[in-house]
Design an enzyme around this catalytic site. Structure first.
Site, short mmCIF file in Angstrom:
data_model
loop_
_atom_site.label_atom_id
_atom_site.label_comp_id
_atom_site.label_asym_id
_atom_site.label_seq_id
_atom_site.Cartn_x
_atom_site.Cartn_y
_atom_site.Cartn_z
N HIS A 1 36.67 33.03 36.61
CA HIS A 1 37.51 33.89 35.75
C HIS A 1 36.59 34.92 35.10
CE1 HIS A 1 41.00 30.85 34.91
NE2 HIS A 1 41.40 31.80 35.75
N CYS B 1 37.97 30.32 26.66
CA CYS B 1 39.04 29.75 27.48
C CYS B 1 40.03 28.95 26.63
CB CYS B 1 38.48 28.81 28.54
SG CYS B 1 37.55 29.65 29.82
N ASP C 1 36.50 35.93 32.10
CA ASP C 1 36.00 35.57 30.77
C ASP C 1 34.90 34.50 30.80
OD1 ASP C 1 37.42 33.27 31.29
OD2 ASP C 1 38.74 33.39 29.54
#
Ligand code: NAD
Length: 726
Positions: free
Chosen positions: A192, A288, A194
């Protein structure tokens, strides 16, 4: 007050903070978290989960989550969504979707294990007054895990490559009125955006560059000045240092090395570490576990994305030949993504399949590159309807219009006024000129373009006609297919003899039917004692044209006149006194005679390759180079003329034997369309691979000494030439 307004107010607070004012007005930032009651590692959908099934301690996870929650409450309001049984990853609310202003794009999870979360997040956001946007059900997008606003709210960084599809980015741009910059993730540990990228207040960026492809790194560097980019080491990256929550000057994260902490502090940030190792087992950290609910709305009218898509159609033995796999692989490798819109599988072994594919890329530049390669594989642009090719006129002699189609070795067809025209004189690195009246398409070199010529541009209405590749002609040998293993590839030494048998058989067949064999020898042929064998091939009708440089001529003639090659006696293997002058003497002698044919006529040149060529009326072309001595009178020093001569002699070739001359072989390879058997012999495997790697099945590489190869070849051919004893 709308979320956007609140966040802007908060940013004003930050600006004041930077100028020394107390700036603890951050309570307007709202975050969404989900208690970890159901958290566990139940399945493996990323590399972090591997080996961690049911490993997290629920108790430790709960206290770590609580500590994070309390830390964040110092700067933000934290809201909560109830967890649901069977959805252990719901704790990672960053993946719920993307909230900007009062708009919320709910995630479409790639993995079915997480798809159950979508409904719960959608309901929560609707209830909380957000306008919910839903992507098509088969278009993965994993929310703020893969979409991060730059902290000034000017544009949205959006990741793709593992979880989210590139095709989701244009939707984000349109729905959220924001400029989207697509970044491709290439390291599965950072699946991901992030996990490896964190835009910070004040225009700073905390990131791990190695998680992105080169094109994406360029985009990042264009937007964020070097002095504002804080790149982290791999050690920090794997501790999820980039998976940080930034509110004002505070940065909450799992762990940062003293070095990184120092750099962040120097940039004005205060790092707050909070252990989250139980969540790292699932591949998530501080960021997250949170979703920002108060992202500012972008200024109106800024909606933009550089993502471009095109639909293509592929037909043939798509599965058997691995063509579909190759096409999709090359799309992804080149930074694009694909969607198979339609697939029809041929039912019988001999029947063909067809696929309609939508290819997307982060920019037109990348898309053009992918589409060009797909056309080489036989794809046609326009999945549903066929288009005519785009033609543009030449306005300056020798200069093609921008966006011209560069040709390949593969037979190509151009669609003009609804009709597919085969391209004549197919070769690599040319352009296609179309005569619409005469319905003729022809490969032309840039330098030969005339004002008014109509040149094919873009990729519409172009198709490559690939030989149907079926299981039998690819891959490993089968006893009942004589040439089965002559598929593209490089031979090892032990296979040389077998290959020579097969090449000789093919040459014998070609000679038998009056075909054409072109030989491209380098001077090494002479140094290795292969000259007499090549002369034998010419004498016995196995060579219909010979192409080379000055050196093959000089060394063959030196050998014929004085028995040495570059001063080395080929019979004795030692240097001859004064031998270094021999090649100059050879050149001088031929110049004195007025050329090679004259030297033969005068009885001065009485053996060797070129003697045989003259005697057998085998045409040859010698192309000059900067390092040539002499040159011989026949060596063409005007390279354009030399190329034309090569092209003329190559016409109609059935087999080309490239013998240890990289330079001339590459030149010949570019002029030769697919479908002509190429045999490349060189001692250097890298050269053989380069020469024989044309992506077509008819080229074969032989890694061996060229003298040995020619010796074996002539032995084998003379056996085939012997009359059959009855
Ligand atoms: P090249 O580098 O293009 O090719 C030589 C190839 O031979 C290499 O790929 C090498 O790996 C391979 N090779 C070496 N030993 C081998 C062996 N025993 N068996 C099989 N392969 C072997 O060089 P080139 O074709 O020799 O020359 C390049 C240009 O320079 C040509 O145009 C040539 O005419 C010119 N040249 C001119 C003169 C001269 O005028 N006297 C001399 C040398 C080269």
């Amino acid at each position: 007050m709308g979320g956007g307004q609140m966040e802007r107010w908060h940013l004003t607070g930050c600006a004041r903070a930077a100028s020394g004012t107390n700036w603890s007005m951050a309570s307007t930032v709202r975050l969404l978290m989900c208690p970890p009651d159901q958290y566990d590692v139940d399945y493996v959908i990323n590399p972090w989960m591997e080996g961690n099934i049911h490993k997290p301690s629920r108790q430790t996870a709960a206290s770590q989550w609580q500590a994070l929650n309390e830390l964040l409450r110092r700067d933000a309001q934290v809201e909560s969504i109830p967890p649901h049984p069977g959805l252990p990853d719901m704790v990672f609310t960053a993946n719920a979707g993307l909230a900007i202003g009062r708009k919320f794009v709910v995630s479409r999870f790639l993995h079915k294990q997480r798809q159950g979360e979508e409904e719960h997040f959608k309901t929560w956001f609707s209830k909380h007054g957000f306008e919910v946007f839903e992507l098509p059900s088969d278009l993965p997008f994993e929310g703020a895990g893969d979409a991060l606003l730059d902290r000034a709210g000017k544009y949205l960084w959006a990741g793709y490559g593992f979880r989210s599809e590139l095709d989701s980015h244009p939707y984000l741009a349109r729905w959220l009125d924001v400029e989207v910059i697509s970044l491709r993730l290439i390291d599965p540990r950072f699946y991901h955006l992030d996990t490896c990228f964190c835009p910070l207040e004040g225009g700073w960026l905390l990131y791990y560059p190695q998680a992105f492809d080169a094109y994406s790194n360029r985009l990042i560097e264009q937007r964020i000045p070097a002095e504002k980019r804080i790149d982290v080491s791999e050690a920090d990256a794997v501790r999820f240092a980039c998976n940080a929550v930034n509110i004002g000057k505070h940065l909450v994260l799992n762990q940062a090395s003293p070095e990184l902490r120092g750099r962040l502090e120097a940039a004005g940030f205060e790092v707050r570490e909070t252990p989250l190792n139980e969540f790292l087992k699932s591949g998530g950290g501080a960021k997250c576990l949170t979703l920002r609910l108060t992202e500012p709305e972008a200024p109106r009218g800024k909606s933009a994305t550089t993502v471009e898509s095109r639909e293509l159609k592929l037909e043939g033995h798509l599965l058997d030949s691995g063509l579909l796999e190759r096409a999709l692989e090359l799309t992804v490798q080149s930074g694009g993504s694909f969607q198979v819109l339609h697939f029809r599988l041929g039912k019988q072994r001999q029947s063909t399949s067809s696929a309609e594919i939508k290819v997307s890329a982060p920019s037109k530049e990348v898309l053009d590159k992918i589409v060009g390669q797909m056309i080489e594989l036989g794809a046609v642009v326009g999945a549903r309807e066929e288009n005519d090719a785009d033609l543009k006129s030449v306005t300056q002699a020798g200069v093609a219009p921008e966006d011209f189609l560069a040709t390949t070795i593969y037979p190509t067809e151009i669609r003009v006024r609804g009709e597919w025209l085969p391209v004549r004189d197919q070769r690599m690195d040319g352009v296609v000129v179309v005569d619409e009246q005469a319905k003729i398409a022809r490969c032309t070199l840039l330098r030969d373009l005339q004002i008014g010529d109509r040149v094919v541009t873009g990729s519409h209405g172009v198709r490559s006609v690939r030989q149907p590749e079926v299981r039998e002609v690819r891959g490993s040998s089968t006893p009942d297919h004589e040439f089965a293993f002559m598929g593209a590839g490089v031979s090892s030494e032990r296979r040389v003899e077998l290959l020579v048998n097969q090449i000789s058989w093919e040459m014998h067949q070609i000679r038998g039917r009056g075909g054409k064999i072109v030989v491209v020898p380098g001077p090494v042929v002479i140094h290795t004692g292969g000259g007499e064998h090549l002369a034998w091939l010419v004498r016995n009708g196995y060579v219909q044209a010979l192409l080379g440089g000055n050196a093959i001529g000089v060394h063959d003639i030196e050998q014929a006149l004085v028995g040495t090659s570059l001063g080395v006696d080929l019979k004795l293997g030692n240097s001859v006194e004064g031998g270094h002058r021999h090649h100059l003497k050879a050149i001088n002698t031929i110049r004195g005679c007025g050329g090679i044919p004259k030297a033969v006529e005068q009885g001065i040149l009485a053996s060797g390759i070129f003697f045989e060529c003259v005697r057998q009326n085998v045409p040859f072309a010698l192309a000059g180079s900067i390092r040539d001595d002499g040159p011989l009178p026949e060596t063409q020093m005007d390279l354009i003329k030399a190329q034309q001569e090569y092209a003329r002699l190559l016409k109609g070739a059935d087999l080309i034997l490239m013998l240890s001359s990289m330079l001339h072989s590459i030149g010949v390879g570019n002029m030769t369309p697919a479908g002509v058997r190429l045999v490349c012999v060189d001692i250097n495997p890298a050269v053989v691979t380069k020469l024989s790697d044309r992506g077509s099945i008819e080229s074969v590489g032989v890694v061996t000494d060229v003298g040995l190869f020619l010796n074996l070849l002539t032995q084998r051919l003379s056996k085939l030439d012997q009359p059959i004893q009855t």
